[in-house]
Design an enzyme around this catalytic site. Structure first.
Site, PDB file in Angstrom:
ATOM      1  CE  LYS A   1      -3.756   2.277   2.533  1.00  0.00           C
ATOM      2  NZ  LYS A   1      -4.605   2.244   3.741  1.00  0.00           N
TER       3      LYS A   1
ATOM      4  NE  ARG B   1      -5.516  10.899   2.835  1.00  0.00           N
ATOM      5  CZ  ARG B   1      -4.240  11.177   2.675  1.00  0.00           C
ATOM      6  NH1 ARG B   1      -3.857  12.439   2.545  1.00  0.00           N
ATOM      7  NH2 ARG B   1      -3.332  10.217   2.649  1.00  0.00           N
TER       8      ARG B   1
ATOM      9  NE  ARG C   1      -3.379   7.908   6.931  1.00  0.00           N
ATOM     10  CZ  ARG C   1      -4.553   8.166   6.359  1.00  0.00           C
ATOM     11  NH1 ARG C   1      -4.715   7.993   5.051  1.00  0.00           N
ATOM     12  NH2 ARG C   1      -5.579   8.610   7.073  1.00  0.00           N
TER      13      ARG C   1
ATOM     14  CD  GLU D   1       5.940  -4.126   4.040  1.00  0.00           C
ATOM     15  OE1 GLU D   1       5.328  -4.988   4.720  1.00  0.00           O
ATOM     16  OE2 GLU D   1       6.288  -3.027   4.496  1.00  0.00           O
TER      17      GLU D   1
ATOM     18  CE  LYS E   1      -6.366   1.797  -0.740  1.00  0.00           C
ATOM     19  NZ  LYS E   1      -7.096   1.739   0.543  1.00  0.00           N
TER      20      LYS E   1
ATOM     21  CB  SER F   1     -10.934   7.673  -3.971  1.00  0.00           C
ATOM     22  OG  SER F   1      -9.695   8.151  -3.456  1.00  0.00           O
TER      23      SER F   1
ATOM     24  CE1 TYR G   1     -14.889   3.451  -3.190  1.00  0.00           C
ATOM     25  CE2 TYR G   1     -12.994   3.770  -4.620  1.00  0.00           C
ATOM     26  CZ  TYR G   1     -13.529   3.677  -3.355  1.00  0.00           C
ATOM     27  OH  TYR G   1     -12.711   3.800  -2.252  1.00  0.00           O
TER      28      TYR G   1
END
Length: 328
Positions: free
Chosen positions: A202, A212, A223, A239, A254, A280, A319
């Site tokens: 990610k 957000r 982040r 990872e 992602k 998004s 979506y």
């Protein structure tokens, strides 16, 4: 001019593109509704669905509209849904994320009651929706995200989500050790059948902006100390190895489109299902360009989904899941 196999004029790849039926028959990559997962937001304290201005066509659901949208997705053949909770009250440790009657847990119960096993019910396992500082974990005295203290909260979240009836949890905070801690927490309460979709790679992406708004994020800053650097591929493979060792049942990359090379590498390396999240910002770019008449919306949707599938994703969070499934 004589024809020889493997050379023009004998070799004519265009023969396989002559008609829609021919192109359909020889297509190398196919989309299926069962491969699509619909992310949905359920918000506490609203009486009607709330439009998300930066994501045209996507809403924050009431519990009632969430049930209806889940039923519609199941009827279209969508494979799964991923639920995110949007609480009214936030605090430093994200208390609502572990309340048995928190909005996400209520949403899980509602959807499982509505659709049963007709589709796979997944839940986001992260604190960012619930913290007043907007980070994916709890903070230490110096304001840094405390990895190990956060893992304790994730363990609690996993258990309340499993008790609510979820089929798959998605630990998305990018804390070191999160998959193993969540697996142990689930097994401890006899929830061995609840699967883990690991957010393996990610990235700290610029494409999360509309999300957000969708979760009423309180984040200030970034982040980058826990999400992965967009420059790194080898790190993603590290990872991946760690998540598999810790018990991940499925893994995810992602965002999707900016990281198709990472997705391909991950898909080539593993023997577990691979997901990609068309996030998004990817959604909103297509919708905005289409609204301005710059691209063909329907073709762009299917082209982007096909590219993600072609790169190796077995499952795509998008979506457009219900809409695309109805077209397939």
């Amino acid at each position: 001019m004589s024809s020889r196999y493997g050379e023009f004029p004998g070799a004519r790849p265009r023969r396989l593109r002559t008609t829609p039926a021919m192109r359909r028959m020889v297509a190398e990559t196919r989309l299926s509704p069962a491969e699509l997962i619909l992310p949905m937001f359920v918000r506490e304290g609203i009486s009607a669905p709330q439009e998300i201005s930066s994501m045209p066509g996507v809403v924050q659901h009431t519990r009632d509209s969430l049930r209806k949208a889940a039923a519609e997705a199941a009827a279209a053949g969508v494979g799964g849904i991923m639920l995110f909770g949007v609480p009214e009250v936030k605090d430093a440790v994200g208390s609502q994320g572990t309340e048995p009657d928190g909005i996400l847990q209520l949403g899980i119960r509602d959807v499982v009651s509505e659709v049963g096993d007709a589709l796979v019910v997944m839940s986001d396992l992260c604190l960012d929706e619930y913290t007043d500082h907007g980070h994916c974990g709890v903070l230490d005295a110096e304001g840094r995200v405390d990895n190990d203290a956060t893992l304790e909260r994730y363990a609690e979240m996993a258990q309340v989500q499993a008790d609510a009836g979820v089929h798959v949890v998605g630990p998305s905070g990018m804390m070191d050790g999160q998959v193993g801690v969540v697996r142990d927490a689930l097994d401890e309460i006899g929830k061995q059948d609840v699967a883990i979709l690991a957010y393996t790679a990610k990235y700290a992406s610029a494409f999360y902006g509309p999300f957000r708004e969708a979760v009423n994020s309180s984040l200030k800053g970034d982040r980058k100390t826990y999400q992965q650097d967009p420059a790194n591929l080898r790190e993603a493979m590290r990872e991946l190895a760690l998540d598999l060792e810790e018990g991940a049942d499925m893994v995810m990359v992602k965002p999707a489109l900016p990281y198709l090379d990472v997705l391909r590498r991950v898909a080539d390396e593993v023997n577990v299902p691979v997901a990609a999240y068309q996030i998004s910002g990817e959604y909103s770019m297509v919708e905005a360009a289409a609204a301005n008449g710059w691209i063909d919306r329907d073709r762009a949707i299917m082209e982007t989904l096909t590219s993600i599938r072609r790169a190796g994703a077995n499952m795509i969070l998008t979506y457009w899941a219900t809409e695309a499934a109805q077209r397939l």
